[in-house]
Scaffold this active site. Sequence first.
Site, mmCIF file in Angstrom:
data_model
loop_
_atom_site.group_PDB
_atom_site.id
_atom_site.type_symbol
_atom_site.label_atom_id
_atom_site.label_comp_id
_atom_site.label_asym_id
_atom_site.label_seq_id
_atom_site.Cartn_x
_atom_site.Cartn_y
_atom_site.Cartn_z
ATOM 1 N N GLY A 144 -4.208 -24.627 -75.552
ATOM 2 C CA GLY A 144 -3.635 -25.580 -74.741
ATOM 3 C C GLY A 144 -2.838 -24.948 -73.724
ATOM 4 O O GLY A 144 -2.525 -23.744 -73.645
ATOM 5 N N SER A 162 -1.265 -16.784 -65.762
ATOM 6 C CA SER A 162 -2.735 -16.355 -65.726
ATOM 7 C C SER A 162 -3.395 -16.218 -64.412
ATOM 8 O O SER A 162 -3.615 -17.253 -63.811
ATOM 9 C CB SER A 162 -3.667 -17.255 -66.738
ATOM 10 O OG SER A 162 -4.846 -16.736 -66.947
ATOM 11 N N ASN A 187 -5.967 -13.577 -62.778
ATOM 12 C CA ASN A 187 -7.370 -13.439 -63.082
ATOM 13 C C ASN A 187 -8.177 -12.896 -61.778
ATOM 14 O O ASN A 187 -9.155 -12.346 -61.872
ATOM 15 C CB ASN A 187 -8.180 -14.393 -63.742
ATOM 16 C CG ASN A 187 -7.471 -14.508 -65.188
ATOM 17 O OD1 ASN A 187 -6.798 -13.660 -65.654
ATOM 18 N ND2 ASN A 187 -7.187 -15.754 -65.564
ATOM 19 N N CYS A 196 -7.577 -13.185 -76.945
ATOM 20 C CA CYS A 196 -7.060 -13.926 -75.679
ATOM 21 C C CYS A 196 -8.332 -14.968 -75.495
ATOM 22 O O CYS A 196 -9.199 -14.303 -75.275
ATOM 23 C CB CYS A 196 -6.489 -13.373 -74.695
ATOM 24 S SG CYS A 196 -6.195 -14.053 -73.139
HETATM 25 S S1 SF4 Z 1 -6.885 -20.413 -70.737
HETATM 26 FE FE1 SF4 Z 1 -7.019 -22.219 -69.604
HETATM 27 S S2 SF4 Z 1 -8.355 -23.693 -70.859
HETATM 28 FE FE2 SF4 Z 1 -7.883 -21.711 -72.179
HETATM 29 S S3 SF4 Z 1 -6.050 -22.757 -73.189
HETATM 30 FE FE3 SF4 Z 1 -5.137 -21.605 -71.274
HETATM 31 S S4 SF4 Z 1 -5.050 -22.868 -69.821
HETATM 32 FE FE4 SF4 Z 1 -6.458 -23.876 -71.365
#
Ligand code: SF4
Length: 371
Positions: free
Chosen positions: A180, A240, A242, A363
Amino acid sequence: MNLLDKTLDSLTQHFQLHYKKGKYHARALIREIIKNGNRNPETIPELVASPEFLRQLSSSGELDSFLPLPDIVEICTENLDNEICAENNQINNSHQDRTIKFVSRLQDGQHIESVIIPMKQYNTLCVSTQVGCRMGCLFCATGASGFQRDLTTSEITSQLFNARFILKKSIKNIVFMGMGEPLDNLDHLIQSIAVLNEPHGFDIAHRHMTISTCGLVPRIYELAASLIKPCLTRPNLAVSINSADQEIRSSLMPINRKYPLAQLRKALLEWPVTDRQLILIEYILFKNLNDSQEDARKLADYLAGLKVRVNLIGYNYANNRNRSISLQPVEDSDIHKFASYLEKYGIFVVKRWGKGANFKAGCGQLSAKKE
Ligand code: SF4
């Protein structure tokens, strides 16, 4: 009444309102049940000394609903070669230093996953905040499993209770990086932080909590505003990223089309870091997609002026279907190379070696779907 979503203040108010009792009894309950893991309130000395109150709690049914713990239905840990799964909530002592993933079944039958990650001196617990996720990041198994629902506050905090008192692991750090997008469940996230921080209860310091987001820009501002007042210290923020390339990031993370990199950067510039804090930048490396020297330069330019640390993580294959682009894992040597590029540009980098990747606890590998 559910102790797992109560701070001392809110439990005190509840007792004052319904039983004309106050902080003395509230503190005893939170101390014994949440801090010490005593699941039998009838043995708490302060309640034993107040038999009428104990009787009222019992006849109202509140004693039975104090601790609605989800069942742990599966535990996976790794040995040197492959995975071990246990169905009986038992972890062999020889697995003390291994990453552990546990699956909990919620009251409505949904499943969530949590991961205990051993660090040098303590364990970190990675908690889920939703069943599934609606953000659809391309590299993520949770995103691929779709969105079912938000977790309640107690479903979030119960993951720590179960890790400490059912699995008997000492946990000092919480990372909101499980299934989430935490900021997509902001109210329950904020309440969970208060419950986890309660000094008479779970007592996790704010500086030992990290909230990870894919970049829900308006919610970053809301979170900052909601935490500034009550907290002298604040949880850490992890973002995040990336890719610092608009097109690549949009192809990996659909949220980037709604809140592009420039808007995200502005929010990060305004995030209230304390003197001793850094914003954590999560960067998953994919072979031949975001791992070149040019990608490192773009990232360094993007982060200029921000107080950050970059966590480099090699991509864990998440078995996603329907992918529009092919995502390939990198070699360890690619991670070293990318780190050295960033360091040349003056960026503080930590290389994170995927713990638990070989049994889908790494991850981007957690999933709402039981296999
Ligand atoms: S990486 Fe993106 S899709 Fe995966 S839990 Fe986190 S926010 Fe949601």
